[in-house]
Motif scaffolding. Structure first.
Motif, PDB file in Angstrom:
ATOM      1  N   LEU A 441       0.838  -1.194   0.000  1.00 56.74           N
ATOM      2  CA  LEU A 441       0.000   0.000   0.000  1.00 56.74           C
ATOM      3  C   LEU A 441       0.877   1.249   0.000  1.00 56.74           C
ATOM      4  O   LEU A 441       1.915   1.299   0.669  1.00 56.74           O
ATOM      5  CB  LEU A 441      -0.910   0.005   1.231  1.00 56.74           C
ATOM      6  N   LEU A 442       0.451   2.231  -0.739  1.00 54.24           N
ATOM      7  CA  LEU A 442       1.182   3.489  -0.794  1.00 54.24           C
ATOM      8  C   LEU A 442       0.733   4.395   0.343  1.00 54.24           C
ATOM      9  O   LEU A 442      -0.461   4.601   0.551  1.00 54.24           O
ATOM     10  CB  LEU A 442       0.927   4.188  -2.130  1.00 54.24           C
ATOM     11  N   ASN A 443       1.707   4.956   1.054  1.00 49.58           N
ATOM     12  CA  ASN A 443       1.351   5.933   2.078  1.00 49.58           C
ATOM     13  C   ASN A 443       1.164   7.299   1.446  1.00 49.58           C
ATOM     14  O   ASN A 443       1.404   7.478   0.236  1.00 49.58           O
ATOM     15  CB  ASN A 443       2.396   5.962   3.202  1.00 49.58           C
ATOM     16  N   TRP A 444       0.774   8.270   2.225  1.00 49.40           N
ATOM     17  CA  TRP A 444       0.481   9.586   1.674  1.00 49.40           C
ATOM     18  C   TRP A 444       1.720  10.245   1.099  1.00 49.40           C
ATOM     19  O   TRP A 444       1.664  10.835   0.019  1.00 49.40           O
ATOM     20  CB  TRP A 444      -0.151  10.497   2.722  1.00 49.40           C
ATOM     21  N   MET A 445       2.844  10.163   1.778  1.00 47.67           N
ATOM     22  CA  MET A 445       4.060  10.806   1.296  1.00 47.67           C
ATOM     23  C   MET A 445       4.444  10.272  -0.079  1.00 47.67           C
ATOM     24  O   MET A 445       4.843  11.032  -0.973  1.00 47.67           O
ATOM     25  CB  MET A 445       5.200  10.581   2.291  1.00 47.67           C
ATOM     26  N   GLN A 446       4.319   8.954  -0.287  1.00 44.51           N
ATOM     27  CA  GLN A 446       4.638   8.356  -1.580  1.00 44.51           C
ATOM     28  C   GLN A 446       3.670   8.829  -2.657  1.00 44.51           C
ATOM     29  O   GLN A 446       4.076   9.147  -3.776  1.00 44.51           O
ATOM     30  CB  GLN A 446       4.609   6.838  -1.470  1.00 44.51           C
ATOM     31  N   PHE A 448       1.885  11.622  -2.742  1.00 42.47           N
ATOM     32  CA  PHE A 448       2.076  13.035  -3.032  1.00 42.47           C
ATOM     33  C   PHE A 448       3.324  13.240  -3.894  1.00 42.47           C
ATOM     34  O   PHE A 448       3.323  14.048  -4.832  1.00 42.47           O
ATOM     35  CB  PHE A 448       2.191  13.814  -1.724  1.00 42.47           C
ATOM     36  N   LYS A 449       4.378  12.484  -3.604  1.00 42.01           N
ATOM     37  CA  LYS A 449       5.599  12.596  -4.394  1.00 42.01           C
ATOM     38  C   LYS A 449       5.379  12.099  -5.813  1.00 42.01           C
ATOM     39  O   LYS A 449       5.897  12.679  -6.778  1.00 42.01           O
ATOM     40  CB  LYS A 449       6.733  11.809  -3.742  1.00 42.01           C
ATOM     41  N   ILE A 450       4.620  11.022  -5.968  1.00 40.45           N
ATOM     42  CA  ILE A 450       4.328  10.501  -7.309  1.00 40.45           C
ATOM     43  C   ILE A 450       3.599  11.549  -8.139  1.00 40.45           C
ATOM     44  O   ILE A 450       3.902  11.758  -9.320  1.00 40.45           O
ATOM     45  CB  ILE A 450       3.502   9.206  -7.203  1.00 40.45           C
ATOM     46  N   ILE A 451       2.634  12.225  -7.539  1.00 43.04           N
ATOM     47  CA  ILE A 451       1.897  13.273  -8.253  1.00 43.04           C
ATOM     48  C   ILE A 451       2.844  14.392  -8.672  1.00 43.04           C
ATOM     49  O   ILE A 451       2.788  14.881  -9.815  1.00 43.04           O
ATOM     50  CB  ILE A 451       0.763  13.818  -7.366  1.00 43.04           C
ATOM     51  N   LYS A 452       3.752  14.791  -7.793  1.00 47.52           N
ATOM     52  CA  LYS A 452       4.701  15.857  -8.128  1.00 47.52           C
ATOM     53  C   LYS A 452       5.690  15.390  -9.196  1.00 47.52           C
ATOM     54  O   LYS A 452       6.090  16.182 -10.062  1.00 47.52           O
ATOM     55  CB  LYS A 452       5.439  16.321  -6.871  1.00 47.52           C
ATOM     56  N   PHE A 485      11.684   4.234  -6.339  1.00 48.40           N
ATOM     57  CA  PHE A 485      10.296   4.650  -6.185  1.00 48.40           C
ATOM     58  C   PHE A 485      10.045   6.061  -6.731  1.00 48.40           C
ATOM     59  O   PHE A 485       9.243   6.834  -6.198  1.00 48.40           O
ATOM     60  CB  PHE A 485       9.831   4.550  -4.727  1.00 48.40           C
ATOM     61  N   ILE A 486      10.759   6.377  -7.789  1.00 54.00           N
ATOM     62  CA  ILE A 486      10.518   7.615  -8.529  1.00 54.00           C
ATOM     63  C   ILE A 486       9.531   7.310  -9.649  1.00 54.00           C
ATOM     64  O   ILE A 486       9.674   6.314 -10.367  1.00 54.00           O
ATOM     65  CB  ILE A 486      11.832   8.173  -9.107  1.00 54.00           C
TER      66      ILE A 486
END
Length: 665
Positions: A441-446, A448-452, A485-486
């Motif tokens: 499962l992706l946490n929020w920080m991951q 948000f970074k994916i969106i950016k 995880f970029i």
């Protein structure tokens, strides 16, 4: 030590360990650090990359580090070096990437890419921490905004990247007052000599080029005043680097001398090793048989059989000879052999299948020559858009270089089969982390970074490349996750290009159900704002953990954007967040992304933010409008007024594609 000297004759740095023979000098490979495709033969010829194998890097460094700085004041000591090189392309008119004489803090340039002369990768190119000084002999014109080569036949001085601080077309000024500039073709196959001289007192770096049969020119080709002290460390390694990623090319070093704080020894030209002659491609075995039969039996069937043999020969020639089309010359990043890709994927074995989509399958592979993992996309034979998809990806992503875009390594055409080779993304596509029963499962920080990350890649496509690129199909299944995880935006098979400020006319645009902009379906015109709509829905997809259209959901939640808008109107927009996150998220960031997703997904194109504004919002450099709710609800907008170029694409038809189902790529 100020008088320290490193000298290499007929190849690399070598001291008294060389043996003299009537035929020349033979060098011990133990004094060199060879890497990649680089090799040293018994006659002292150094080959950095060769035309026998595909996609290579080659490095050759002297084993010991050189003391470059004065211990008293930390300034770089004067040093001259001269070397003789030759670049021999397999095809006379097409060259590889080029080569460079380099000063580096390390002999190991791990992960360096062939397209970057074997010096850098996508993550470190242009970074000051590289501490690399290089003189490039470049035979490929890179249009990347970060490089912008002047042409495909130039010499450049590079510091920490490939955007040359100073460059000039290859050539020289013959000795004498009235010597007119004479052009040289770097990939002519003829040996040429280069002098690289740094004056530690005047802080001046000169680069001179000439054929080996003329005296050293008095006027350097390049002259740059620059203090190298901030770049060069106390001790560094000297050597050569080369990359080959487009057309097969051999890069040779025939001789090299180097000295710190003094004059380098002249190279003994009569003792230079010989360059191997160009070898034509072997004639196919069937054609050898045809020739043998024809000339071995000249009197049998004097009129009939020769005609039959000639026809068979021509048919075989047509079948096996590769043809370089115009688009391949202009855009093709590198052409793999079908044999290499078949070996890499174990014959496209089902166990290597990563995923399948509307236009083909994707396989995991390991390139036999590089031991590198790749993803091979095999475009479906029965795909109506197969060739169009293929050409679009070659023309688009083959030239793009950005850390948030999937990198196309090359391609292959064999008869009617179309293959694209990408960087392997070990974590697969984003959708497998969002839907079904994800193993992780992706946490929020991951999230948000994916969106950016994706926003950064889209900003590059819309504003930073030499042309505007409209991706048209941004969705979770087209976002690949690398080992760090970029997030990287991929699958450019539907992408369209046009010049900044210009309109592009095309006959077809495809998209995925649930992501297509209403104006595209209504008017057949697409632009950067249609990409913003798909990106807006993508943002909602990541935060809410569901697709834009979910038929199994309750009636009020079937359409994701309607559900999020309803939550906003009820004053509880956070209700739409993926329940698997629980309470582990940043409220301000979650509200920002949900509202920004609604804004970018607006039914009216001119109401949507530009990607440049989106990046500012996500980075906290700007605030969303105070009247955001009114903007989202309003349907009354005029033409775009922010001055942004909005290139239009006229399209009479639209193709709906299913989401790309993948368990990795």
């Amino acid at each position: 030590m100020s008088s320290f000297m490193i000298m290499v004759l007929l190849l690399l740095l070598k001291f008294a360990s060389s043996n003299s023979t009537p035929d020349g000098f033979i060098f011990n490979e133990d004094t060199l650090k060879l890497d990649g495709a680089a090799k040293l033969d018994s006659k002292g010829l150094l080959t950095l990359t060769n035309a026998s194998f595909s996609q290579q890097t080659g490095h050759a460094f002297y084993n010991n580090a050189v003391q470059f700085k004065n211990t008293n004041n930390g300034s770089v000591i004067s040093f001259p070096t001269t070397f003789i090189f030759a670049i021999v392309p397999e095809y006379k008119q097409f060259g590889g990437r080029g080569m460079a004489c380099v000063i580096s803090p390390s002999q190991k340039l791990q992960g360096a890419l062939p397209g970057y002369l074997g010096l850098f990768d996508d993550t470190n190119i242009g970074t000051s921490s590289n501490h690399i000084v290089a003189v490039e002999l470049d035979t490929f014109q890179d249009f990347d905004m970060e490089i912008r080569d002047k042409d495909s036949n130039h010499v450049g001085i590079d510091i920490n990247g490939l955007k040359s601080i100073k460059s000039a077309g290859a050539g020289y000024f013959p000795a004498g007052k009235n010597g007119n500039f004479t052009d040289l073709n770097l990939q002519s196959g003829d040996p040429m000599q280069v002098w690289v001289e740094y004056n530690g007192i005047d802080k001046q770096l000169n680069v001179t080029l000439s054929p080996i049969n003329v005296p050293k020119p008095n006027i350097p080709l390049l002259s740059l005043t620059l203090d190298l002290s901030p770049v060069i460390l106390d001790s560094m390694y000297v050597g050569f680097s080369s990359g080959m990623c487009r057309f097969s090319t051999s890069h040779y070093i025939l001789g090299w001398t180097f000295k710190v704080n003094g004059q380098s020894e002249p190279i003994d030209l009569p003792r230079l090793p010989k360059i191997p002659q160009r070898r034509l491609k072997k004639i196919n075995g069937h054609r050898n048989f045809a020739f043998a039969f024809a000339f071995g039996l000249p009197f049998i069937g004097f009129l009939v059989i020769p005609v039959m043999i000639i026809r068979a020969f021509l048919n075989l020639r047509k079948e096996f000879v590769e043809v370089l089309e115009d688009w391949e010359v202009q855009y093709g990043p590198y052409k793999f052999s079908h044999k290499d890709l078949s070996i890499a994927t174990e014959g496209f074995k089902e166990s290597e299948l990563l995923g399948r989509g509307a236009f083909g399958r994707v396989y995991r592979g390991v390139l036999p020559t590089l031991n590198t993992e790749v993803a091979v996309k095999r475009v479906a034979h029965d795909s109506r858009q197969g060739m169009r998809e293929f050409l679009a990806e070659i023309a688009t992503i083959g030239r793009l270089r950005h850390p948030n875009l999937v990198r196309l390594l090359g391609y292959c055409r064999c008869k009617q089969e179309l293959l694209l080779v990408y960087d392997f993304m070990p974590n697969g596509s984003l959708d497998k982390f969002l839907y079904g029963q994800p193993k992780r499962l992706l946490n929020w920080m991951q999230r948000f970074k994916i969106i950016k990350d994706v926003a950064s890649g889209l900003f590059y496509l819309h504003h930073q490349w030499i042309q505007v690129i409209i991706h048209t199909d941004i969705k979770a299944s087209n976002i690949l996750i690398d080992s760090d995880f970029i997030a990287r935006l991929g699958d450019f098979g539907l992408a369209k290009l046009c010049d900044h400020g210009a309109d592009l006319q095309t006959c077809h645009v495809a998209g995925t159900l649930g992501y297509i902009a209403p104006e595209l379906a209504r008017t057949g015109k697409a632009n950067t704002r249609t990409d913003l709509l798909t990106f807006g829905k993508f943002m909602l997809e990541v935060v809410c953990g569901r697709r834009p259209v979910e038929h199994r959901a309750s009636p009020e939640k079937i359409i994701l954007i309607d559900w999020v808008l309803e939550c906003l109107e009820n004053g509880n927009i956070l209700e739409a967040i993926d329940q698997s996150l629980g309470a582990e998220y940043v409220i301000e960031e979650a509200e920002l992304v949900l509202k920004l997703g609604l804004l970018c997904s607006h039914a009216v194109a001119t109401a949507r933010s530009s990607i440049s504004d989106v990046v500012k919002y996500l980075e906290g450099e700007a605030q969303l409008p105070d009247n955001l709710s009114e903007i989202i609800k309003s349907q009354d907008f005029g033409e775009a007024s922010n001055g942004e170029d909005v290139p239009l694409i006229s399209v009479p038809s639209i193709t709906i594609t299913e989401p790309f189902i993948s368990r990795g790529r």
